[in-house]
Design an enzyme around this catalytic site. Structure first.
Site, PDB file in Angstrom:
ATOM      1  N   THR A  83      -3.197   0.139  -7.048  1.00  0.00           N
ATOM      2  CA  THR A  83      -1.923  -0.430  -6.635  1.00  0.00           C
ATOM      3  C   THR A  83      -1.187   0.614  -5.820  1.00  0.00           C
ATOM      4  OG1 THR A  83       0.263  -1.110  -7.447  1.00  0.00           O
ATOM      5  CG2 THR A  83      -1.041   0.248  -8.900  1.00  0.00           C
ATOM      6  N   ASN A  84      -0.441   0.188  -4.824  1.00  0.00           N
ATOM      7  CA  ASN A  84       0.342   1.126  -4.015  1.00  0.00           C
ATOM      8  C   ASN A  84       1.567   1.637  -4.761  1.00  0.00           C
ATOM      9  OD1 ASN A  84      -0.620   1.105  -0.899  1.00  0.00           O
ATOM     10  ND2 ASN A  84      -0.977  -0.906  -1.794  1.00  0.00           N
ATOM     11  N   THR A  85       2.313   0.714  -5.369  1.00  0.00           N
ATOM     12  CA  THR A  85       3.606   1.073  -5.961  1.00  0.00           C
ATOM     13  C   THR A  85       3.483   2.165  -7.011  1.00  0.00           C
ATOM     14  OG1 THR A  85       4.516  -1.133  -5.564  1.00  0.00           O
ATOM     15  CG2 THR A  85       5.579   0.191  -7.258  1.00  0.00           C
ATOM     16  N   CYS A 197       0.760  -3.358  -0.276  1.00  0.00           N
ATOM     17  CA  CYS A 197       0.693  -3.862  -1.645  1.00  0.00           C
ATOM     18  C   CYS A 197      -0.675  -4.504  -1.769  1.00  0.00           C
ATOM     19  CB  CYS A 197       1.807  -4.865  -1.934  1.00  0.00           C
ATOM     20  SG  CYS A 197       1.665  -5.636  -3.558  1.00  0.00           S
ATOM     21  N   THR A 198      -1.381  -4.229  -2.839  1.00  0.00           N
ATOM     22  CA  THR A 198      -2.772  -4.664  -2.928  1.00  0.00           C
ATOM     23  C   THR A 198      -2.931  -6.171  -3.033  1.00  0.00           C
ATOM     24  OG1 THR A 198      -2.683  -4.139  -5.304  1.00  0.00           O
ATOM     25  CG2 THR A 198      -3.664  -2.493  -3.842  1.00  0.00           C
ATOM     26  N   GLU A 199      -1.814  -6.904  -3.243  1.00  0.00           N
ATOM     27  CA  GLU A 199      -1.891  -8.366  -3.273  1.00  0.00           C
ATOM     28  C   GLU A 199      -1.686  -9.024  -1.907  1.00  0.00           C
ATOM     29  OE1 GLU A 199      -1.684  -7.142  -7.243  1.00  0.00           O
ATOM     30  OE2 GLU A 199      -0.140  -6.752  -5.738  1.00  0.00           O
TER      31      GLU A 199
END
Length: 231
Positions: A83-85, A197-199
């Site tokens: 995940t980026n965050t 964002c990975t989504e």
């Protein structure tokens, strides 16, 4: 082949993409019945999300640090935070173990530099777009300037991530508005757009826009494949 460690579950939809992309990458390079050697610790995203919005990053760091320790004990040679965050607490998590972290911003920055980009747009959670942990790493390590959407647009991008994409919902209207935001960033001088964002890769694909997209899930997974095959 090195063993890859994955801290996933944030959300599980994007973690599933990591697993698929990494194994596809190994098969493409080694052929036959080869697949990746990896271990996965998947956290409860509901707990992480609540702590994020409470601003309790220390607790999130503790949860991910424990996950990293589990990966190390399971035999991982290096690890990824999927995940980026949550790279906001990357240094704390990396310091909890002896195995190295493959940082998502470094993988992305290396790709941007190889393509000779020096100014990009960034979409992600408000934490990623507003805070410095991601943008500053790209600027300091790779001399890349990062543009972000307006505050109103950031609110929309953030809400779609948490209220739709992390729940597996892909809506055409949200895609249209994301594309408008991407076009605005391009008009402001962005040479490419980081799907930070990975989504977001679940919603926006290359076929949807003329802007050059950099899907951090794909980039991170490809970097993991290359690292796993280093001798």
């Amino acid at each position: 082949m090195k063993t890859i460690g994955l801290i996933g579950g944030m959300s599980w939809e994007s973690t599933a993409n990591y697993y698929q992309l990494i194994n596809q990458g190994i098969k493409q390079r080694l052929g036959g019945l080869h697949s990746a050697k990896l271990v996965l610790v998947s956290v409860d995203f509901a707990e992480i999300e609540a702590l994020q919005h409470q601003g309790n990053w220390q607790k999130t760091a503790e949860i991910l640090s424990n996950a990293a320790k589990s990966l190390e004990l399971a035999g991982a040679d290096f690890f990824l935070i999927c995940t980026n965050t949550m790279h906001k607490v990357a240094s704390q998590v990396e310091n909890a173990v002896t195995i190295p972290l493959l940082h998502i911003a470094d993988a992305t920055g290396s790709q941007l530099i190889s393509n000779k980009l020096n100014k990009v747009g960034l979409l992600g959670t408000k934490f990623t777009m507003q805070q410095d942990f991601y943008k500053d790493r790209l600027h300091s390590n790779f001399s890349i300037d990062v543009l972000v959407p307006s505050h109103i647009e950031q609110d929309f991008v953030h809400d779609v991530i948490y209220q739709e994409l992390c729940l597996g919902k892909v809506k055409e209207q949200s895609r249209k508005q994301y594309l408008e935001i991407i076009n605005c960033l391009s008009r402001r001088g962005a040479q490419g757009i980081i799907l930070g964002c990975t989504e977001i890769g679940l919603l926006i694909e290359k076929s949807h826009t003329q802007s050059i997209l950099y899907d951090t899930t794909l980039i991170h997974a490809q970097a993991a494949v290359l690292e796993s095959l280093k001798k």
